[in-house]
Motif scaffolding. Structure first.
Motif, PDB file in Angstrom:
ATOM      1  N   GLY A  35       0.797  -1.229   0.000  1.00 18.14           N
ATOM      2  CA  GLY A  35       0.000   0.000   0.000  1.00 18.14           C
ATOM      3  C   GLY A  35       0.831   1.280   0.000  1.00 18.14           C
ATOM      4  O   GLY A  35       0.348   2.382  -0.247  1.00 18.14           O
ATOM      5  N   LYS A  38       0.825   3.607  -3.268  1.00 19.78           N
ATOM      6  CA  LYS A  38      -0.491   4.222  -3.550  1.00 19.78           C
ATOM      7  C   LYS A  38      -0.888   5.201  -2.443  1.00 19.78           C
ATOM      8  O   LYS A  38      -1.275   6.320  -2.692  1.00 19.78           O
ATOM      9  N   GLU A  39      -0.714   4.783  -1.179  1.00 19.89           N
ATOM     10  CA  GLU A  39      -1.189   5.595  -0.041  1.00 19.89           C
ATOM     11  C   GLU A  39      -0.257   6.766   0.271  1.00 19.89           C
ATOM     12  O   GLU A  39      -0.674   7.858   0.589  1.00 19.89           O
TER      13      GLU A  39
END
Ligand code: SDX
Length: 430
Positions: A35, A38-39
């Motif tokens: 993640g 993306k995060e």
């Protein structure tokens, strides 16, 4: 209990992301960092993958602090004492130790794949007689794909298994052929009445001129060494095989990539480097000078056969190799290099530099002394490692190929090059 997570906070933006923690059956839990890009628009940075788990695997488990090694849950000490290498091949490949009937069938399958295609045998004539056997092995293993088009569909389980059998069976024959080419003798056909390691001894040392009796001490020593070298979770060469396999490359090409990676002296090439280094040290009187070189941060000299990325106490294999060493030397006569190796181990293990960095003898420290006692030349030591490790490589390749969400391996980087700039005309370039 709520899901276990690690929260990462980017203090430049105040943004948080909760990353899930996945428990392993044994050993360290892992944190899923998928993640991050993306995060938080971040990649993890881990040169040498010191803190990175590249995959999930059920084949081998190492516990570095405890010095534990297990193949499919069985401790290496028990396997080395109770099984033959061919049983270990069945275990690594299929997940279970074979029963009597399964072992009979597996032995027969492997035995009846040991011969090389006659055209492949001609490849060796293309090498100079003094070509390094690892150079020959890299080339010949990769060329196996030129002979087995019939069973090269990597998505067909039956093709994958026969390829595994062919590789496990033919590696010793290829290894012996490399040796025979180096010594200018004819390549010897394997015999179906010999064991896996017995055939390797036979095809290396027999000649067409007389009968050759395989020495059971040599056969048993190789069998133990091969069990200890069969697999070692995500080491550099196994990771290479997985990465090559993740592109869909054929398994022969993937194993050839593993052979090439193993050749490095920091990895499988260490056993050859240990013998050269012991010869260079020459006598116990010189040990202190070489230990001082190994400790000198400005000197690239390393004590070959010492240290390990994972084992931070002792390499359980090194103990078992050392025991086998004593048995072999009892039969073939002592080797002054063994004396030197044991004194070097003794001195190093009392030295704060090695203790602090947890540098202990690894699997490569004593194995070369056994190979030397069996009459195997130093330049063949890594070839022997490659033969033994082939079952580990192909088992990991098989596991990866059956991984439900398997994808191509493609690490990113931290870019340190020039900022964007325009191309100057040739005449203006300095
Ligand atoms: C194999 O990964 C596997 O599982 C591999 C293997 C397998 O079965 O597949 O087990 C087989 O490859 C065994 C390793 C064989 N290689 C050698 O024996 C070569 C000598 N060893 C080193 O090159 C080294 O120990 C490695 C490569 C094995 C491990 O390197 P790491 O984990 O990257 O450790 P490091 O280089 O960061 O060393 C930590 C410190 C450093 O000192 P500082 O910078 O902190 O001051 O220890 C020092 C190193 O300089 N160090 C050594 C040393 N090994 C590490 N100093 C002297 N002699 C050595 N052998």
């Amino acid at each position: 209990m709520s899901e276990a997570t690690v929260t990462v906070t980017d203090n430049r933006t105040g943004k948080n992301v909760a990353l899930s923690i996945k428990d392993s059956v044994y050993g360290e839990a892992v944190v899923d960092i998928a993640g991050l890009p993306k995060e938080l628009g971040l990649f993890s940075y881990d040169p040498g993958f010191v803190a990175t788990a590249s995959c999930t695997s059920a084949i081998t488990f190492l516990d570095g602090p405890k010095g534990e090694l297990m193949y499919r849950g069985y401790p290496i000490e028990q396997l080395a004492g109770k099984c033959s290498y061919i049983e270990i091949c069945h275990l690594l490949l299929n997940g279970e130790l074979p029963n009597t009937e399964q072992l009979r069938k597996f032995k027969h399958t492997i035995t009846y794949h040991t011969m090389l295609n006659e055209s492949l045998r001609n490849f060796f004539n293309g090498f100079n007689y003094d070509a390094h056997p690892m150079a020959m092995m890299c080339g010949v293993v990769g060329s196996l794909a030129a002979f087995y088009h019939d069973k090269l569909d990597i998505h067909d389980a039956e093709h994958r298994m026969i390829t595994a059998h062919r590789l496990i069976a033919k590696m010793p024959t290829i290894a012996a052929a490399c040796y025979k080419h180096n010594v200018g003798q004819p390549i010897i056909y394997p015999r179906n009445d010999l064991s896996y390691c017995g055939n390797l001894v036979y095809t290396m040392f027999a000649t067409p001129c007389e009968d050759y009796e395989v020495d059971p001490v040599a056969e048993e020593a190789l069998d133990i060494l091969f069990i200890l070298h069969a697999d070692h979770e995500q080491n550099a060469s196994t990771s290479t095989v997985r990465l090559a396999g993740s592109t869909g490359a054929n398994p022969y090409a993937c194993i050839a990539a593993g052979v090439a990676c193993l050749w490095g002296p920091a990895h499988g090439g260490a056993n050859e480097a240990v013998l050269k280094q012991l010869a260079q040290i020459g006598s116990v009187a010189n040990i202190d000078r070489y230990v001082a070189k190994a400790k000198d941060r400005n000197d690239p000299f390393r004590l070959m056969g010492f240290g390990h990325r994972v084992y931070r106490n002792f390499d359980p294999r090194a103990r078992l190799v050392k025991e086998t060493c004593h048995k072999v030397l009892a039969k073939y006569g002592n080797d002054p290099l063994m004396e030197l190796a044991m004194r070097l181990e003794d001195i190093a293990l009392k030295d704060e530099f090695f203790i602090e960095r947890k540098l202990y003898p690894n699997v490569d420290f004593y194995s070369g002394i056994i190979y030397k006692a069996l009459g195997i030349p130093v330049n063949m030591f890594t070839v022997m490692f490659a033969v033994a490790r082939t079952v580990g490589w192909i088992s990991h390749w098989m596991e990866m190929m059956t991984e439900p969400n398997q994808k191509i391996g493609r690490p990113r980087q931290s870019y340190s090059g020039p900022q964007k700039r325009d191309v100057p005309p040739l005449v203006e370039r300095k």
